[in-house]
Design an enzyme around this catalytic site. Structure first.
Site, short mmCIF file in Angstrom:
data_model
loop_
_atom_site.label_atom_id
_atom_site.label_comp_id
_atom_site.label_asym_id
_atom_site.label_seq_id
_atom_site.Cartn_x
_atom_site.Cartn_y
_atom_site.Cartn_z
N ARG A 48 9.05 16.91 -16.35
CA ARG A 48 8.72 16.74 -14.93
C ARG A 48 9.79 17.46 -14.10
NH1 ARG A 48 8.55 10.52 -13.20
NH2 ARG A 48 6.35 10.63 -13.70
N TYR A 101 7.78 11.43 -3.71
CA TYR A 101 7.44 9.99 -3.70
C TYR A 101 8.64 9.17 -3.24
CZ TYR A 101 7.14 5.23 -5.55
OH TYR A 101 7.18 3.86 -5.67
N LYS A 122 9.25 6.92 0.22
CA LYS A 122 9.57 5.48 0.21
C LYS A 122 10.89 5.24 0.94
CE LYS A 122 7.70 2.50 -1.52
NZ LYS A 122 6.59 1.61 -1.04
N ALA A 182 0.84 -1.21 0.00
CA ALA A 182 0.00 0.00 0.00
C ALA A 182 0.86 1.25 0.00
CB ALA A 182 -0.92 0.00 1.22
N ALA A 183 0.58 2.13 -0.93
CA ALA A 183 1.35 3.38 -1.03
C ALA A 183 0.66 4.32 -1.99
CB ALA A 183 2.76 3.07 -1.55
N ALA A 217 11.34 10.05 -1.75
CA ALA A 217 11.79 10.40 -0.40
C ALA A 217 10.90 9.73 0.65
CB ALA A 217 11.77 11.91 -0.21
N HIS A 239 13.26 15.57 -12.85
CA HIS A 239 13.04 14.28 -13.51
C HIS A 239 14.30 13.42 -13.46
CE1 HIS A 239 10.98 12.37 -17.31
NE2 HIS A 239 11.25 11.48 -16.35
N THR A 276 0.55 8.35 3.89
CA THR A 276 0.42 6.91 3.60
C THR A 276 1.76 6.20 3.66
OG1 THR A 276 -1.53 7.24 2.24
CG2 THR A 276 -0.28 5.25 1.81
N THR A 304 11.13 0.56 -3.91
CA THR A 304 11.41 0.91 -5.30
C THR A 304 12.88 1.25 -5.50
OG1 THR A 304 11.05 2.74 -6.85
CG2 THR A 304 10.58 3.22 -4.57
N ASP A 305 13.34 1.16 -6.75
CA ASP A 305 14.71 1.58 -7.06
C ASP A 305 14.85 3.10 -7.00
OD1 ASP A 305 13.29 2.24 -9.36
OD2 ASP A 305 14.60 1.18 -10.74
N GLU A 306 13.72 3.82 -6.97
CA GLU A 306 13.79 5.29 -7.03
C GLU A 306 14.43 5.89 -5.78
OE1 GLU A 306 10.41 7.25 -8.78
OE2 GLU A 306 9.80 5.41 -9.81
N ARG A 345 14.39 4.02 -18.16
CA ARG A 345 13.80 3.21 -17.10
C ARG A 345 14.12 1.74 -17.39
NH1 ARG A 345 13.88 7.52 -15.34
NH2 ARG A 345 12.23 8.75 -14.33
P1 NAD Z 1 -0.77 1.53 -6.93
O1 NAD Z 1 -0.81 3.01 -6.78
O2 NAD Z 1 -1.26 0.92 -8.20
O3 NAD Z 1 -1.59 0.84 -5.75
C1 NAD Z 1 -1.50 1.27 -4.42
C2 NAD Z 1 -2.61 0.58 -3.63
O4 NAD Z 1 -2.50 1.00 -2.27
C3 NAD Z 1 -4.02 0.97 -4.10
O5 NAD Z 1 -4.83 -0.17 -4.17
C4 NAD Z 1 -4.52 1.91 -3.01
O6 NAD Z 1 -5.92 1.88 -2.84
C5 NAD Z 1 -3.79 1.35 -1.79
N1 NAD Z 1 -3.63 2.37 -0.73
C6 NAD Z 1 -3.18 3.64 -0.87
N2 NAD Z 1 -3.20 4.26 0.33
C7 NAD Z 1 -3.65 3.36 1.23
C8 NAD Z 1 -3.87 3.41 2.63
N3 NAD Z 1 -3.62 4.52 3.34
N4 NAD Z 1 -4.32 2.30 3.26
C9 NAD Z 1 -4.57 1.17 2.55
N5 NAD Z 1 -4.38 1.07 1.21
C10 NAD Z 1 -3.92 2.15 0.56
O7 NAD Z 1 0.75 1.14 -6.66
P2 NAD Z 1 1.62 -0.02 -7.30
O8 NAD Z 1 2.21 0.48 -8.57
O9 NAD Z 1 0.84 -1.27 -7.29
O10 NAD Z 1 2.80 -0.10 -6.24
C11 NAD Z 1 2.71 -0.97 -5.12
C12 NAD Z 1 3.97 -0.84 -4.29
O11 NAD Z 1 5.11 -1.18 -5.08
C13 NAD Z 1 4.23 0.57 -3.79
O12 NAD Z 1 4.71 0.49 -2.47
C14 NAD Z 1 5.29 1.12 -4.72
O13 NAD Z 1 6.10 2.07 -4.07
C15 NAD Z 1 6.06 -0.14 -5.06
N6 NAD Z 1 6.73 -0.16 -6.37
C16 NAD Z 1 6.05 0.15 -7.51
C17 NAD Z 1 6.70 0.07 -8.74
C18 NAD Z 1 5.95 0.35 -10.03
O14 NAD Z 1 6.56 0.32 -11.12
N7 NAD Z 1 4.65 0.59 -10.01
C19 NAD Z 1 8.03 -0.32 -8.81
C20 NAD Z 1 8.70 -0.63 -7.62
C21 NAD Z 1 8.04 -0.56 -6.41
P1 TYD Z 2 6.03 6.61 -14.77
O1 TYD Z 2 5.29 5.51 -15.44
O2 TYD Z 2 5.26 7.72 -14.13
O3 TYD Z 2 7.04 5.94 -13.74
P2 TYD Z 2 8.27 6.60 -12.88
O4 TYD Z 2 8.18 8.06 -12.94
O5 TYD Z 2 7.99 6.07 -11.51
O6 TYD Z 2 9.50 6.03 -13.50
O7 TYD Z 2 6.99 7.27 -15.84
C1 TYD Z 2 7.96 6.50 -16.54
C2 TYD Z 2 8.80 7.46 -17.36
O8 TYD Z 2 7.96 8.02 -18.39
C3 TYD Z 2 9.31 8.64 -16.56
O9 TYD Z 2 10.61 8.97 -17.05
C4 TYD Z 2 8.33 9.75 -16.88
C5 TYD Z 2 7.91 9.44 -18.29
N1 TYD Z 2 6.54 9.82 -18.66
C6 TYD Z 2 6.31 10.56 -19.84
O10 TYD Z 2 7.25 10.91 -20.58
N2 TYD Z 2 5.03 10.87 -20.16
C7 TYD Z 2 3.97 10.51 -19.38
O11 TYD Z 2 2.80 10.84 -19.70
C8 TYD Z 2 4.21 9.76 -18.18
C9 TYD Z 2 3.08 9.35 -17.30
C10 TYD Z 2 5.53 9.43 -17.89
#
Ligand code: NAD
Ligand code: TYD
Length: 369
Positions: free
Chosen positions: A305, A160, A164, A83-84, A162, A308, A101, A134-136, A224
């Site tokens: 962004r 975000y 995490k 959850a995040a 920071a 970025h 969160t 995350t790797d971020e 990425r």
């Molecule tokens: P997401 O935004 O798709 O889903 C987040 C979920 O958390 C949602 O279902 C939301 O309803 C729930 N949530 C938010 N606040 C909440 C709260 N206060 N209490 C309970 N539930 C809550 O995110 P995601 O992309 O599935 O990412 C999941 C995890 O993986 C995160 O911790 C993120 O930092 C990490 N992560 C994501 C990526 C990526 O590429 N998406 C990569 C590496 C790590």
């Molecule tokens: P994103 O999917 O938001 O993941 P993250 O920022 O966590 O890596 O974005 C992936 C890359 O794509 C990032 O460099 C930002 C860029 N981006 C765009 O160029 N256009 C867009 O509309 C979005 C959402 C992201």
């Protein structure tokens, strides 16, 4: 047999993880706690909702009493914390909820886990708190720098990342200070089914299907490192089963792409899919550019962004050598599966894009040229 509590299980990675777990460990109990924010969707759990060992609770991870009750009543031994708030652009326009969160929420879970597992002694010996990060948190890389390893110093650049990073440190501290049995995984960018269409890959696919612009931030040369979401679930599974307590594991598949090349590739694949399946033109009549074989005409360059990060890349050698981790999906097969999933699941992606999402996204692109 395990009793899992999965936080954020209605989000993108959490839902894919729940599917993965129930398929691979049908005897285990899986309890999902999710607040159902804009990013959480019960429809993403439709295929498991009738499984006998599955239960969903709508609630906030900041509600420590609720978390304690769930840990106690379901005799949870494994908490997997997804959850995040997860979108960098939203963290720039509104960081407060990310602090709430990602930091306060993670601390609330740690407090509940300490109370029930360590103080009350429920599953004192066999518990596990797995934190999904995350790797971020490692910041940004120049083109020639080596990929992030677990020893790379933290240097987060967005609210975000920071938030995490702060949560990762709290998890570590609860291990060292109180002896909570924790592991953390830091993964690269995921893609796959059930990905909310504000993130790059699903945004490109769904915008092409609606004949909307494909916004590229800045020069599009940011890099990425992409991993299919089920391969992330597989990595977390290995960390939970084989990872050493207190350790962090990077999960990635050595798959770096510039954003502009991702956009071009998806346009190309969509053009080809529409050519190969003429029925798609009837299903998506508004998608006139891709129907004409010219999805790339939708590309526009927009303002970059803020702060970025230029490049992310994961060095996965620790999880490869210590856990035997290897991703199973190639980028070619993973992207195709993803694209076909969105073509087949218009119901899902059109229903998650409610009014508040549309309003937010329109504000973001008001600066588009
Ligand atoms: P997401 O935004 O798709 O889903 C987040 C979920 O958390 C949602 O279902 C939301 O309803 C729930 N949530 C938010 N606040 C909440 C709260 N206060 N209490 C309970 N539930 C809550 O995110 P995601 O992309 O599935 O990412 C999941 C995890 O993986 C995160 O911790 C993120 O930092 C990490 N992560 C994501 C990526 C990526 O590429 N998406 C990569 C590496 C790590
Ligand atoms: P994103 O999917 O938001 O993941 P993250 O920022 O966590 O890596 O974005 C992936 C890359 O794509 C990032 O460099 C930002 C860029 N981006 C765009 O160029 N256009 C867009 O509309 C979005 C959402 C992201």
């Amino acid at each position: 047999m395990k009793n899992l509590l999965v936080t954020g299980g209605a989000g993108f990675i959490g839902a894919n993880f729940v599917h993965y777990w129930i398929e691979n460990y049908p005897q285990d109990t899986v309890i999902v706690l999710d607040a159902l924010t804009y990013a959480g969707n019960l429809k993403s759990l439709n295929s498991v909702k009738d499984c006998p060992n599955f239960q969903f609770y709508q609630g906030d991870i900041c509600d420590t009493d609720l978390v304690e009750t769930l840990l106690r009543e379901h005799r949870i031994d494994t908490l997997v914390h997804f959850a995040a708030e997860s979108h960098v652009d939203r963290s720039i326009s509104g960081p407060d909820v990310f602090i709430q969160t990602n930091i306060i929420g993670t601390h609330s879970l740690l407090k509940a886990a300490k109370k029930v597992w360590l103080e009350e002694g429920v599953n004192r010996e066999i518990h596990r708190f797995h934190h999904v990060s995350t790797d971020e948190v490692y910041g940004t890389l120049e083109a020639e720098e080596p990929a992030f390893s677990e020893a790379t110093p933290y240097a987060p650049n967005s609210p975000y990342s920071a938030s995490k990073a702060a949560s990762d440190h709290l998890v570590r501290a609860y291990h060292h200070t109180y002896g909570l049995k924790v592991t953390t995984s830091n993964c690269s960018n995921n893609y796959g089914p059930y990905h909310f269409p504000e993130k790059l890959i699903p945004l490109l696919i769904t915008n092409i299907l609606q004949d909307k612009p494909l916004p590229i931030y800045g020069d599009g040369q940011q890099i990425r490192d992409w991993l299919y979401v089920e391969d992330h679930a597989r990595g977390i599974d290995l960390v939970i089963r084989k990872g050493e307590l207190g350790e962090c594991y990077n999960i990635g598949g050595i798959n770096e792409w510039t954003n502009i090349n991702i956009v071009k590739m998806i346009c190309e694949l969509m053009n080809r899919e529409f050519e190969a399946q003429p029925i798609l033109a009837n299903r998506y009549p508004q998608a006139t550019s891709v129907i004409a074989g010219k999805a790339q005409d939708l590309i526009i360059f927009v303002d970059d962004r803020a702060a970025h990060d230029r490049r992310y890349a994961i060095d996965p050698r620790k999880s490869n050598s210590q856990l035997g981790y290897q991703p199973q999906e190639s980028f070619e097969t993973g992207i195709r599966k993803t694209l076909l999933w969105y073509l087949e699941n218009e119901d899902w992606w059109s229903s998650v894009m409610d009014g508040s999402y549309r309003q937010w996204i329109e504000q973001q692109y008001s600066t588009a040229e």
